[in-house]
Design an enzyme around this catalytic site. Structure first.
Site, mmCIF file in Angstrom:
data_model
loop_
_atom_site.group_PDB
_atom_site.id
_atom_site.type_symbol
_atom_site.label_atom_id
_atom_site.label_comp_id
_atom_site.label_asym_id
_atom_site.label_seq_id
_atom_site.Cartn_x
_atom_site.Cartn_y
_atom_site.Cartn_z
ATOM 1 N N ARG A 125 -1.125 -0.858 -8.711
ATOM 2 C CA ARG A 125 -2.479 -0.382 -8.386
ATOM 3 C C ARG A 125 -2.475 1.143 -8.468
ATOM 4 N NH1 ARG A 125 -3.748 -1.133 -2.346
ATOM 5 N NH2 ARG A 125 -4.047 -3.316 -2.918
ATOM 6 N N ASP A 183 0.841 -1.215 0.000
ATOM 7 C CA ASP A 183 0.000 0.000 0.000
ATOM 8 C C ASP A 183 0.868 1.254 0.000
ATOM 9 O OD1 ASP A 183 -2.426 -1.303 0.093
ATOM 10 O OD2 ASP A 183 -2.659 -1.132 2.264
#
Ligand code: FDA
Length: 306
Positions: A182, A134
């Site tokens: 992502r 992340d």
């Protein structure tokens, strides 16, 4: 940035607000909308349910800004246990994990974070699945990308996350377009010196970044609930001659669930970001900040309980 969003993100760091929200009797019910539960078993059950409905999953053990080695170690162990169980129950082909480097010690020591993230990547490999790192606030971007580069020496499939609200991200997309990335808008309160503050600018940058990723040979993962962006990505993917296996959509657990199922029914790969664990506070506040309606939902629940 929307003033309400800025206010909620600022309030999130306030100790009194934290105490009130974390101890309000209703909070745990509200949290269930966005969080799978507190235990590994809750996470596995939710994953099984989503996979049964044709979705894929990325699991996040909630915990961030870890300031001691014991908590970082506990986080690593939670991931190792989760990865073991995903493998044992046959869900590893459809479920991976997302890791925040601050949760495994980045604020303490970059080498510690690399070592800990490496242990998670090794366990994921053993379980036949993958890891995505992340992205957190902009002060951690360089360190996160350095650790990612190191991890990819051994595990090239480790996913990166880039945030379209950061001015630097188009360049980062060019750098990483041949890898698994992502792309999200970004969830932290960032200053105008590093980030686009106007939502329209963020969306434009998202499209620019999406084009770069689709032109590359990597595997783009488009994390957004925004219907306009989803439509544009579908069109751009066709223009770049990408098939549905060449990219995926990602959305958060509890957000636009109907659209998740709809896209999956159309043949798209849709991965749901499923957070679990006891440290749900920071995550909940970012979700409330994204949408005033969520704050109203939260306050209504408080009033109806009192
Ligand atoms: P936007 O916020 O403009 O929302 C578009 C529409 O989606 C809204 O109008 C509403 O209909 C719906 N919606 C969006 N959020 C909602 C919510 N919370 N509740 C209800 N409806 C909502 N960020 C980050 O900084 N680092 C990261 O690593 C990640 N990782 C990540 C993974 C995945 C799978 C997702 C989906 C998102 C992230 N994010 C993230 C969060 C991301 O940056 C962003 O904050 C949210 O996804 C919201 O942005 P949207 O693109 O959905 O657009």
């Amino acid at each position: 940035m929307n003033p309400l969003r800025t206010l909620i993100l600022a309030a999130a760091g306030n100790d009194t607000v934290r105490r009130v929200v974390a101890t309000a009797p209703v909070s745990r019910d509200v949290v269930r909308r966005f969080v799978a539960g507190e235990t590994t078993t809750d996470a596995i059950d939710t994953t099984g349910d989503l996979v049964g409905r044709g979705l894929r999953v990325t699991l996040d053990y909630l915990g961030e800004d870890t300031t001691d080695r014991t908590t970082a170690e506990r986080t690593v162990r939670a991931y190792l246990e989760l990865l073991d169980q995903l493998h044992d129950v046959g869900l590893a082909a459809d479920a991976e994990v997302s890791v925040k480097l601050t949760a495994v010690g980045l604020a303490l020591d970059e080498t510690l974070a690399l070592d800990n993230a490496s242990r998670v990547c090794a366990a994921a490999e053993q379980s036949d699945t993958t890891v995505t790192i992340d992205m957190e606030d902009h002060t951690t971007t360089d360190a996160t990308l350095r650790v990612l580069t190191e991890l990819r020496r051994h595990w090239p499939s480790v996913g990166a996350v880039l945030q379209a609200y950061l001015r630097r991200t188009l360049d980062d997309c060019r750098e990483l377009a041949d890898t698994r990335v992502r792309l999200c808008k970004g969830a932290y309160a960032e200053p105008a010196s590093v980030a686009y503050v106007d939502q329209h600018e963020v969306d434009l940058n998202y499209v620019r970044c999406a084009n770069v990723l689709l032109a590359g040979s990597g595997y783009p993962m488009f994390a957004t609930h925004d219907p306009r962006l989803i439509e544009i990505i579908g069109e751009r993917a066709r223009w770049y001659d990408k098939s549905v296996e060449d990219f995926e959509f990602q959305m958060l657990y509890g957000v636009r669930t109907g659209e998740q199922l709809h896209l999956a029914a159309e043949g798209h790969v849709v991965r749901v970001y499923v957070p679990f664990g006891e440290q749900w506070y920071g995550y909940l506040m970012r979700r409330l900040a994204e949408r005033p309606a969520n704050v109203a939902f939260f306050l209504r629940s408080l009033v109806s309980r009192s």
